[in-house]
Design a protein around this motif. Structure first.
Motif, mmCIF file in Angstrom:
data_model
loop_
_atom_site.group_PDB
_atom_site.id
_atom_site.type_symbol
_atom_site.label_atom_id
_atom_site.label_comp_id
_atom_site.label_asym_id
_atom_site.label_seq_id
_atom_site.Cartn_x
_atom_site.Cartn_y
_atom_site.Cartn_z
ATOM 1 N N GLN A 60 0.787 -1.052 -0.021
ATOM 2 C CA GLN A 60 -0.099 -0.030 -0.095
ATOM 3 C C GLN A 60 0.844 1.282 0.072
ATOM 4 O O GLN A 60 1.956 1.191 0.519
ATOM 5 N N LYS A 169 1.082 -1.084 -9.940
ATOM 6 C CA LYS A 169 -0.423 -0.522 -10.380
ATOM 7 C C LYS A 169 -1.860 -1.549 -10.472
ATOM 8 O O LYS A 169 -2.624 -1.347 -10.103
ATOM 9 N N ARG A 172 -4.382 -3.764 -5.056
ATOM 10 C CA ARG A 172 -5.705 -3.316 -4.657
ATOM 11 C C ARG A 172 -5.690 -1.798 -4.000
ATOM 12 O O ARG A 172 -6.446 -1.084 -4.528
ATOM 13 N N ASP A 173 -4.647 -1.396 -3.535
ATOM 14 C CA ASP A 173 -4.561 0.043 -3.040
ATOM 15 C C ASP A 173 -3.857 0.922 -4.432
ATOM 16 O O ASP A 173 -3.091 0.364 -5.065
ATOM 17 N N ASP A 174 -4.119 1.969 -4.369
ATOM 18 C CA ASP A 174 -3.450 3.019 -5.301
ATOM 19 C C ASP A 174 -1.968 3.112 -4.781
ATOM 20 O O ASP A 174 -1.536 3.837 -3.875
ATOM 21 N N SER A 176 0.280 4.673 -6.968
ATOM 22 C CA SER A 176 0.784 5.557 -7.969
ATOM 23 C C SER A 176 1.908 6.661 -7.393
ATOM 24 O O SER A 176 2.842 7.022 -8.204
ATOM 25 N N ASP A 177 1.705 6.758 -6.263
ATOM 26 C CA ASP A 177 2.993 7.568 -5.547
ATOM 27 C C ASP A 177 4.184 7.048 -5.355
ATOM 28 O O ASP A 177 5.180 7.518 -5.167
#
Length: 189
Positions: A60, A169, A172-174, A176-177
């Motif tokens: 995450q 990508k 389940r969690d974003d 992108s950071d």
């Protein structure tokens, strides 16, 4: 050579050779952002007995969410330094990215590469989490953290890193950071 973006440059591996095409031919990145062939990047794999290791929620952004996601806030605020040190750790490895498939490793997402010299000479120590908001005066509130760091710098293919970003990508969690390089702490002698 200049690191992409505004990230603070840290120590660099000594693999780079301007006369060797593996370090100078660009790679067409599909998933990672602002990465450069020939540059040095450190990868961190947080793990925790208080998190969801081995589940779809393990990875995450920010990583604190993953390492503490099995704890409710009432429990989290009661953790002492030794509780964190006993339950949260980070593996780290440093790579120079090359445009050479000889150095392809298919699963950087899941943890430190242990293959031959890779992952065989490990430094173990207790420290703080990293990042540009931390320094030798301001440590993370989530410390101490147990670190396991590969002492060697290794070469890895650009496609290995790009696959790791593709895997991020797909979580389940974003995440992108985490698709781009983050700056180094201020370096000390």
């Amino acid at each position: 050579r200049k690191l992409a973006g505004e990230a603070r440059l840290g120590y660099q591996c000594r693999h780079y050779d301007a006369n060797d095409a593996r370090f100078t031919i660009d790679y067409e990145w599909k998933h990672c952002v602002d990465m450069k062939v020939g540059e040095t990047y450190e990868v961190h794999w947080p793990h925790s007995a208080a998190g969801s290791c081995g589940t779809v929620n393990q990875y995450q952004t920010p990583f604190y969410d993953g390492v503490f996601c099995n704890l409710d806030m009432d429990t989290l605020v009661t953790l002492g330094a030794q509780d964190i040190a006993n339950n949260v750790g980070v593996q780290a490895q440093v790579f120079t990215i090359v445009n050479d498939e000889t150095y392809y490793y298919p699963d950087l997402m899941r943890g430190m590469v242990v293959d031959g010299a890779m992952g065989s000479d490990i430094a173990y120590y207790t420290g703080s989490t990293t990042g540009t908001s931390r320094d030798n005066t301001i440590c993370s509130q989530y410390s101490p953290i147990t670190w396991q760091v590969d002492r060697k710098c290794h070469m890895v293919s650009a496609s290995s890193f790009d696959k790791m970003c593709a895997d991020m990508k797909a979580q389940r969690d974003d995440m992108s950071d985490d698709l781009y390089a983050h700056g180094s702490r201020v370096l000390v002698a």
